[in-house]
Design a protein around this motif. Structure first.
Motif, PDB file in Angstrom:
ATOM      1  N   VAL A  59      -1.184   7.615   4.439  1.00 57.05           N
ATOM      2  CA  VAL A  59      -2.211   8.662   4.548  1.00 57.05           C
ATOM      3  C   VAL A  59      -1.659  10.002   4.095  1.00 57.05           C
ATOM      4  N   GLY A  60      -0.457  10.338   4.537  1.00 48.04           N
ATOM      5  CA  GLY A  60       0.141  11.605   4.146  1.00 48.04           C
ATOM      6  C   GLY A  60       0.357  11.716   2.653  1.00 48.04           C
ATOM      7  N   PHE A  89      11.154   0.972   7.601  1.00 47.92           N
ATOM      8  CA  PHE A  89      10.262   0.443   8.632  1.00 47.92           C
ATOM      9  C   PHE A  89       9.667  -0.899   8.188  1.00 47.92           C
ATOM     10  N   ALA A  90       9.304  -1.002   6.903  1.00 48.21           N
ATOM     11  CA  ALA A  90       8.729  -2.244   6.402  1.00 48.21           C
ATOM     12  C   ALA A  90       9.750  -3.379   6.434  1.00 48.21           C
ATOM     13  N   ILE A  91      10.968  -3.095   5.990  1.00 45.91           N
ATOM     14  CA  ILE A  91      12.011  -4.128   5.979  1.00 45.91           C
ATOM     15  C   ILE A  91      12.345  -4.557   7.400  1.00 45.91           C
ATOM     16  N   ILE A 129       4.223  -0.626  11.692  1.00 43.68           N
ATOM     17  CA  ILE A 129       3.112  -0.598  10.734  1.00 43.68           C
ATOM     18  C   ILE A 129       2.406   0.756  10.796  1.00 43.68           C
ATOM     19  N   LEU A 130       2.232   1.282  11.994  1.00 40.58           N
ATOM     20  CA  LEU A 130       1.547   2.568  12.146  1.00 40.58           C
ATOM     21  C   LEU A 130       2.333   3.694  11.483  1.00 40.58           C
ATOM     22  N   VAL A 131       3.648   3.630  11.545  1.00 42.13           N
ATOM     23  CA  VAL A 131       4.461   4.637  10.854  1.00 42.13           C
ATOM     24  C   VAL A 131       4.242   4.540   9.345  1.00 42.13           C
ATOM     25  N   LEU A 174       0.823  -1.211   0.000  1.00 40.25           N
ATOM     26  CA  LEU A 174       0.000   0.000   0.000  1.00 40.25           C
ATOM     27  C   LEU A 174       0.856   1.259   0.000  1.00 40.25           C
ATOM     28  N   LEU A 175       2.018   1.171   0.647  1.00 40.66           N
ATOM     29  CA  LEU A 175       2.952   2.295   0.625  1.00 40.66           C
ATOM     30  C   LEU A 175       3.422   2.574  -0.803  1.00 40.66           C
ATOM     31  N   GLY A 176       3.738   1.517  -1.553  1.00 35.04           N
ATOM     32  CA  GLY A 176       4.107   1.704  -2.957  1.00 35.04           C
ATOM     33  C   GLY A 176       2.980   2.339  -3.751  1.00 35.04           C
ATOM     34  N   THR A 177       1.739   1.934  -3.473  1.00 37.65           N
ATOM     35  CA  THR A 177       0.586   2.517  -4.140  1.00 37.65           C
ATOM     36  C   THR A 177       0.462   4.009  -3.824  1.00 37.65           C
ATOM     37  N   ALA A 178       0.567   4.357  -2.546  1.00 38.69           N
ATOM     38  CA  ALA A 178       0.401   5.752  -2.133  1.00 38.69           C
ATOM     39  C   ALA A 178       1.498   6.647  -2.699  1.00 38.69           C
TER      40      ALA A 178
END
Length: 244
Positions: A229-230, A199-201, A221-223, A141-145
């Motif tokens: 979101v940002g 953080f993911a790694i 995960i929250l980070v 999802l981070l890659g998507t955002a």
């Protein structure tokens, strides 16, 4: 924003992707094949156990970034976005609709990639497989955002690719894949502490080794979620109606 318009946008995007087998294959199959290639390269060593979790973070992240950014940019270049925004639809509806569509694809992509890595490639996971899946979904999802954010600034598909050395490559180099982050020069280590892929790694490696508590991993995960979101909010604010 209007949820009806947001879901309508997500449905339209999913319908378009469903009729494009190459994009479906790129999203759902290619990350697993790349993970399998890495496992095959190191088949006679134990190295895949160490780098396998990072590969689960890396390949879905890159694929989602590329596909999301290029697909969104094409909507703008073709004039589709301008036509949609002339109707009762806001930029937030458009961006969030895309995020929902590609977010759903990211969940399927992650399920396939994690299952392939663990049960086909033999990646050893000492911790919870469900926690591993949660971190991997957040990473995709981070890659998507970030792809949505990049598409808001790019004027062409070529410019999207140019954003990779700026947005993607530093996170790969400083994320702890090639060398542990605590062995980096102090300045680079400080930078890596702020990069979301780090953080993911870290979280995926911790789950694989069962070296940290669930609370520690949840904090990571929250980070990542905060970055997601940002990026979506900033992308909706900076999105242009049409690319000249």
């Amino acid at each position: 924003m209007n949820l009806t318009r947001t879901f309508a946008t997500a449905g339209r995007v999913l319908g378009q992707i469903r009729h494009d087998p190459r994009t479906v294959a790129l999203l759902l199959v290619v990350p697993s094949l790349l993970i399998g290639l890495v496992a095959w390269i190191f088949v006679d060593t134990d190295l895949f156990t160490d780098i396998g979790p990072a590969m689960i973070a890396l390949f879905p992240f890159i694929v989602m970034f590329l596909v999301t950014s290029i697909s969104t940019l094409r909507e703008r270049r073709s004039g589709t976005l301008e036509r949609l925004l002339s109707m009762p639809m806001g930029k937030g509806d458009f961006i969030l609709g895309y995020a929902l569509a590609f977010g759903l694809l990211a969940v399927f992509q992650t399920a396939i990639a994690v299952s392939f890595a663990v049960w086909v490639c033999g990646l050893e996971i000492e911790g919870s497989i469900w926690l591993l899946f949660a971190v991997a979904v957040a990473d995709a999802l981070l890659g998507t955002a970030l792809g949505l954010l990049a598409s808001a600034f790019a004027r062409s598909e070529f410019q999207v690719v140019q954003f990779m050395p700026l947005i993607v490559f530093p996170q790969i180099l400083l994320g702890g894949i090639f060398i542990p982050r605590d062995q980096l020069p102090p300045a680079l280590e400080a930078i890596s502490e702020w990069l979301p892929l780090s953080f993911a790694i870290d979280a995926l490696q911790a789950v694989a080794a069962d070296s940290e508590s669930a609370e520690w991993i949840t904090a990571k995960i929250l980070v990542i979620v905060a970055w997601i979101v940002g990026s979506i909010v900033l992308g909706s604010i900076t999105l242009r109606r049409r690319t000249p």
